[in-house]
Motif scaffolding. Structure first.
Motif, PDB file in Angstrom:
ATOM      1  N   SER A  35      91.507 -19.772  27.557  1.00 26.11           N
ATOM      2  CA  SER A  35      90.553 -20.197  28.904  1.00 26.11           C
ATOM      3  C   SER A  35      89.627 -21.604  28.611  1.00 26.11           C
ATOM      4  O   SER A  35      89.190 -21.978  29.489  1.00 26.11           O
ATOM      5  CB  SER A  35      89.230 -19.413  28.551  1.00 26.11           C
ATOM      6  N   VAL A 232      80.589  -4.685  33.861  1.00 27.17           N
ATOM      7  CA  VAL A 232      82.085  -5.295  33.216  1.00 27.17           C
ATOM      8  C   VAL A 232      82.515  -6.729  33.432  1.00 27.17           C
ATOM      9  O   VAL A 232      82.868  -7.228  32.627  1.00 27.17           O
ATOM     10  CB  VAL A 232      83.112  -4.328  33.843  1.00 27.17           C
ATOM     11  N   GLN A 235      80.374  -8.467  30.882  1.00 23.47           N
ATOM     12  CA  GLN A 235      81.228  -8.437  29.405  1.00 23.47           C
ATOM     13  C   GLN A 235      82.235  -9.397  29.209  1.00 23.47           C
ATOM     14  O   GLN A 235      82.722  -9.905  28.262  1.00 23.47           O
ATOM     15  CB  GLN A 235      81.515  -6.942  29.500  1.00 23.47           C
ATOM     16  N   GLN A 236      82.903  -9.660  30.191  1.00 21.93           N
ATOM     17  CA  GLN A 236      84.037 -10.543  30.546  1.00 21.93           C
ATOM     18  C   GLN A 236      83.772 -11.840  29.982  1.00 21.93           C
ATOM     19  O   GLN A 236      84.318 -12.627  29.448  1.00 21.93           O
ATOM     20  CB  GLN A 236      84.991 -10.430  31.550  1.00 21.93           C
ATOM     21  N   PHE A 237      82.891 -12.490  30.484  1.00 20.07           N
ATOM     22  CA  PHE A 237      82.124 -13.676  30.311  1.00 20.07           C
ATOM     23  C   PHE A 237      81.390 -13.909  28.895  1.00 20.07           C
ATOM     24  O   PHE A 237      81.392 -14.770  28.271  1.00 20.07           O
ATOM     25  CB  PHE A 237      81.194 -14.319  31.380  1.00 20.07           C
ATOM     26  N   ARG A 238      80.637 -12.809  28.614  1.00 22.69           N
ATOM     27  CA  ARG A 238      79.775 -13.285  27.388  1.00 22.69           C
ATOM     28  C   ARG A 238      80.381 -12.586  26.174  1.00 22.69           C
ATOM     29  O   ARG A 238      79.993 -12.755  25.121  1.00 22.69           O
ATOM     30  CB  ARG A 238      78.183 -12.399  27.701  1.00 22.69           C
ATOM     31  N   VAL A 239      81.252 -11.300  26.283  1.00 23.28           N
ATOM     32  CA  VAL A 239      81.482 -10.743  25.083  1.00 23.28           C
ATOM     33  C   VAL A 239      83.153 -10.851  24.739  1.00 23.28           C
ATOM     34  O   VAL A 239      83.548 -11.575  23.774  1.00 23.28           O
ATOM     35  CB  VAL A 239      81.430  -9.085  25.136  1.00 23.28           C
ATOM     36  N   THR A 240      84.006 -10.583  25.823  1.00 22.88           N
ATOM     37  CA  THR A 240      85.475 -10.632  25.557  1.00 22.88           C
ATOM     38  C   THR A 240      85.874 -12.259  25.663  1.00 22.88           C
ATOM     39  O   THR A 240      86.920 -12.577  25.148  1.00 22.88           O
ATOM     40  CB  THR A 240      86.051  -9.832  26.582  1.00 22.88           C
ATOM     41  N   TRP A 243      87.652 -15.119  31.078  1.00 25.52           N
ATOM     42  CA  TRP A 243      87.136 -15.670  32.331  1.00 25.52           C
ATOM     43  C   TRP A 243      88.020 -15.317  33.180  1.00 25.52           C
ATOM     44  O   TRP A 243      87.632 -15.017  34.416  1.00 25.52           O
ATOM     45  CB  TRP A 243      86.821 -17.240  32.302  1.00 25.52           C
ATOM     46  N   PHE A 245      89.971 -12.498  33.957  1.00 24.49           N
ATOM     47  CA  PHE A 245      89.806 -11.203  34.357  1.00 24.49           C
ATOM     48  C   PHE A 245      88.361 -11.000  34.893  1.00 24.49           C
ATOM     49  O   PHE A 245      88.381 -10.471  35.944  1.00 24.49           O
ATOM     50  CB  PHE A 245      89.882 -10.200  33.177  1.00 24.49           C
TER      51      PHE A 245
ATOM     52  N   THR B  63      74.805 -13.409  20.734  1.00 30.64           N
ATOM     53  CA  THR B  63      75.655 -12.991  20.146  1.00 30.64           C
ATOM     54  C   THR B  63      76.819 -13.956  19.682  1.00 30.64           C
ATOM     55  O   THR B  63      76.640 -15.171  20.312  1.00 30.64           O
ATOM     56  CB  THR B  63      76.674 -12.098  21.198  1.00 30.64           C
ATOM     57  N   GLU B  65      79.550 -14.458  20.481  1.00 33.72           N
ATOM     58  CA  GLU B  65      80.700 -14.861  21.668  1.00 33.72           C
ATOM     59  C   GLU B  65      79.853 -15.700  22.456  1.00 33.72           C
ATOM     60  O   GLU B  65      80.493 -16.569  23.103  1.00 33.72           O
ATOM     61  CB  GLU B  65      81.085 -13.508  22.331  1.00 33.72           C
ATOM     62  N   ASP B  66      78.514 -15.516  22.638  1.00 31.55           N
ATOM     63  CA  ASP B  66      77.641 -16.541  23.405  1.00 31.55           C
ATOM     64  C   ASP B  66      78.075 -17.998  22.707  1.00 31.55           C
ATOM     65  O   ASP B  66      78.237 -18.947  23.246  1.00 31.55           O
ATOM     66  CB  ASP B  66      76.107 -16.171  23.431  1.00 31.55           C
ATOM     67  N   VAL B  69      81.310 -19.526  23.258  1.00 27.29           N
ATOM     68  CA  VAL B  69      81.613 -20.236  24.521  1.00 27.29           C
ATOM     69  C   VAL B  69      80.956 -21.571  24.629  1.00 27.29           C
ATOM     70  O   VAL B  69      81.495 -22.350  24.866  1.00 27.29           O
ATOM     71  CB  VAL B  69      81.418 -19.025  25.590  1.00 27.29           C
ATOM     72  N   GLN B 168      80.786  -3.656  21.275  1.00 29.76           N
ATOM     73  CA  GLN B 168      82.222  -3.297  21.309  1.00 29.76           C
ATOM     74  C   GLN B 168      82.611  -2.775  19.845  1.00 29.76           C
ATOM     75  O   GLN B 168      82.998  -1.729  19.246  1.00 29.76           O
ATOM     76  CB  GLN B 168      83.149  -4.150  22.107  1.00 29.76           C
ATOM     77  N   ILE B 333      91.227  -8.428  21.420  1.00 30.78           N
ATOM     78  CA  ILE B 333      89.821  -8.251  21.916  1.00 30.78           C
ATOM     79  C   ILE B 333      89.926  -7.702  23.454  1.00 30.78           C
ATOM     80  O   ILE B 333      89.209  -6.776  23.857  1.00 30.78           O
ATOM     81  CB  ILE B 333      89.406  -9.671  22.088  1.00 30.78           C
ATOM     82  N   ASP B 337      88.117  -4.251  24.779  1.00 28.87           N
ATOM     83  CA  ASP B 337      87.411  -4.322  26.065  1.00 28.87           C
ATOM     84  C   ASP B 337      87.826  -3.086  26.987  1.00 28.87           C
ATOM     85  O   ASP B 337      86.965  -2.430  27.610  1.00 28.87           O
ATOM     86  CB  ASP B 337      87.666  -5.534  26.921  1.00 28.87           C
ATOM     87  N   THR B 341      85.187   0.009  28.079  1.00 27.20           N
ATOM     88  CA  THR B 341      85.047   0.295  29.514  1.00 27.20           C
ATOM     89  C   THR B 341      85.315   1.522  29.846  1.00 27.20           C
ATOM     90  O   THR B 341      84.472   2.512  30.268  1.00 27.20           O
ATOM     91  CB  THR B 341      85.713  -0.456  30.312  1.00 27.20           C
TER      92      THR B 341
END
Lengths: 279, 347
Positions: A35, A232, A235-240, A243, A245, B63, B65-66, B69, B168, B333, B337, B341
């Motif tokens: 990404s 969802v 979730q893609q942007f903040r956890v997984t 970007w 998906f 988090t 992950e935040d 990024v 998760q 990962i 996810d 979900t």
């Protein structure tokens, strides 16, 4: 194409803040790769393939159902309210509209949080129930709570456009119908309701769109138990951190909203009601 | 005339804003710190500012992950950040961190041996541990029967009392541990089994929450929750009816550490800050305030009796004999996810 000079700042604004981000989302949606390095992305339809699996389709269906339901409830509650307000004297009209709008001056998140203290197991409502000897109810963290949150937050968006159309209906038309012998039910059915349709259509779009894409309400009032499409995507942007998906999901949602809008504006045109909506 | 006036006004505004900006630039050196929300005693920052005559700009994240990024995308330069174990592993792998100059951080020696050279940073070149802890079950003695193991979270009698973590990884780890698997498993069969377990558990769950868990359990809206040990300490302080257990099946042992990202602008000051945070009296002050466990024995000695001897914050070796540390999950990962979900779209 001649543009007034005054329009240039808006054009620049739209390019930078609307067009560019949209193009970026499209670009991300149709590519895959690490990404962070833009140039290494490769073209791929995998993101969409992944979306069209039962897992994610189920989430979209649930979101659409909940959004539709909340739109219908908002309409059923909002239309009579708008009608009642529009029949009042203009001074009282203003006060009533103000009362409808004042809660919106408060932050959306805060208003939704307030429901936690109302609906919680030791919340306000259950405390009162306990006083009159009713055992506590499970009001929080279910689909009904999400629905309530949606209707509560988006109801003004239904009432305001309908109200603004209703107040603009020519009194002459109603009087003419009366002269021709129509009773009040017929007048409403044949004159007022058809003329208010543009407002109804605007109201429906303005409730449906935020409802179908929300992730805050389902998070706070649904207790994270029921993912909506907005969750969802978040979730893609903040956890997984996927970007690509996330962008693909956003595009699916956007297309979905576009279709609904095209559909409703078609009804709008067929009914030839002039103006009065919010767009 | 009008035009001139406008020009003058514009000029004045530009000059004013420029002077404001340069005034900022001329001030004391600034240290940008990026830490978890509610994870420091702000007094400590003030002390640092005074002692070193600098300014600390402090921001927080929710988090790992935040944080990842933000650091990876660039655009903001932090001098000291506080990721957890597996995120440090990932950041080292992706070359996002700089090596610490131990010469500038003499207080590294104060850290207990068992908290250095851990798997995520084997030679301890990049990180200095900040706090550590476990994940466990907190329950309200007056509301529910005592729990001892993860499997108890599947017991019908706790229906609508259980709050799970909206994470998760942590929640899958609970199911994997219940089944007796490693929480770092890459085996799809085991992960699918864990998913089935969590779907089975879902009707019993009151909600899946993040930090809100604390308020819900302390306020007795629910009787059972999965929490981090440090939060448990704070919660028990607020509501003495609460009890924390480390489940029999074993759990996650985690560490949050201080590291310096490559994009840092003030590495020297960052190292001074890390060294300052590792001073026993400062570490103790933080640990006392946030409730989490310090990796420095000398700091633990300075804590009030009730925390110093708390088995929640400082479990015996026997209590944490079958714990695991998270490993970097980047390669799996997308599966997490999908599984998550699936669970969340179940009615």
């Amino acid at each position: 194409m001649k543009l007034k000079r005054a329009a240039y700042p808006y054009i620049v604004w739209m390019m930078v803040f609307i067009l560019m981000p949209l193009l970026l989302i499209v670009y991300f949606a149709f590519t895959s790769g690490d990404s962070q390095s833009f140039l290494d992305f490769t073209f791929s339809l995998n993101n969409f393939k992944r979306f069209f699996t039962p897992t994610y389709l189920k989430v979209l269906t649930r979101s659409v159902n909940l959004a539709l339901l909340s739109t219908i409830i908002s309409l059923i509650v909002g239309y009579p309210l708008a009608y009642i307000i529009s029949k009042e004297k203009s001074k009282r009209q203003n006060i009533m509209i103000l009362m409808l709008v004042i809660p919106m001056w408060m932050n959306f998140l805060l208003r939704t949080y307030a429901w936690l203290t109302l609906l919680g197991r030791n919340g306000f409502i259950n405390n009162i129930l306990a006083k009159i000897g009713v055992s506590p109810l499970n009001l929080m963290y279910n689909n009904k709570a999400i629905l309530l949150g949606m209707v509560y937050n988006f109801l003004p968006f239904m009432v305001l456009p309908i109200y603004s159309v209703l107040t603009k209906i020519e009194k002459n038309l109603i009087e003419a119908a009366e002269d021709l012998g129509a009773n009040s039910i017929t007048i409403f059915r044949k004159v007022i309701f058809p003329l208010s349709l543009p407002g109804v259509i605007t109201g429906i779009t303005m409730v449906f769109i935020p409802a179908v894409s929300t992730f805050v309400i389902s998070d706070l009032l649904g207790g994270g138990k029921y993912s909506l499409i907005g969750n969802v995507i978040e979730q893609q942007f903040r956890v997984t951190g996927d970007w690509h998906f996330g962008s693909a999901l956003s595009i699916v949602l956007m297309i979905f909203i576009l279709i609904t809008m095209a559909f409703t504006s078609k009804i709008d045109k067929e009914k030839e009601g002039g103006g009065g909506g919010l767009w | 005339m009008m035009k001139n006036k406008k020009m003058i006004i514009l000029l004045v505004i530009t000059i004013l804003s420029l002077t404001v900006l340069t005034a900022c630039g001329e001030k004391k050196p600034t240290l940008n710190v990026y830490n978890w929300g509610d994870y420091i005693d702000k007094e400590v920052l003030k002390e640092f500012e005074e002692e070193f005559d600098v300014k600390v700009r402090y921001e927080d994240f929710g988090t790992n992950e935040d944080l990842y990024v933000k650091v990876k995308q660039g655009g903001s330069s932090y001098d000291v950040i506080f990721p957890s174990d597996y995120m440090i592993e990932r950041m080292i792998k992706e070359d996002l961190l700089v090596k610490l100059d131990k010469y500038n951080i003499p207080n590294m020696d104060k850290i207990d041996d068992r908290f250095i050279n851990l798997d995520y940073d084997p030679a301890n070149e990049y990180s200095a541990p900040y706090m550590w802890g476990t994940v466990g079950i907190i329950y309200n003695k007056t509301m529910v029967d005592p729990l001892t193991k993860w499997a108890d979270l599947w017991d019908e009698k706790y229906k609508d009392e259980i709050i799970m973590l909206k994470s998760q990884r942590d929640t899958l780890a609970v199911a994997l541990k219940k089944l007796g698997y490693s929480m770092n498993t890459r085996d799809m069969g085991e992960l699918e089994e864990a998913k089935a377990e969590l779907i089975k558990q879902k009707p019993l769950v009151y909600s899946y929450l993040g930090d809100e868990i604390k308020g819900e359990i302390v306020g007795e809206n629910a009787g059972v929750g999965v929490v981090w040990s440090g939060d448990a300490v704070t919660m028990i302080r607020q509501n003495p009816n609460l009890e924390y257990v480390i489940p029999e099946e074993g759990t996650n042992l985690w560490f949050d550490a201080m590291v310096i990202p490559k994009s840092a602008e003030n590495k020297e000051l960052a190292e001074k800050f890390i060294n300052f945070m590792l001073r026993p009296e400062i570490s103790a002050k933080n640990a006392d305030y946030i409730g989490y466990s310090t990796p420095i024995s000398a700091a633990r000695e300075l804590l009030p009796e009730d925390i110093k001897n708390s088995l929640v914050a400082y479990p015996t070796d026997d209590m944490i004999k079958n714990v695991e540390i998270f490993k970097d999950p980047t390669d799996i990962i997308a599966e997490y996810d999908r599984i998550w979900t699936d669970i969340m779209s179940e009615e």
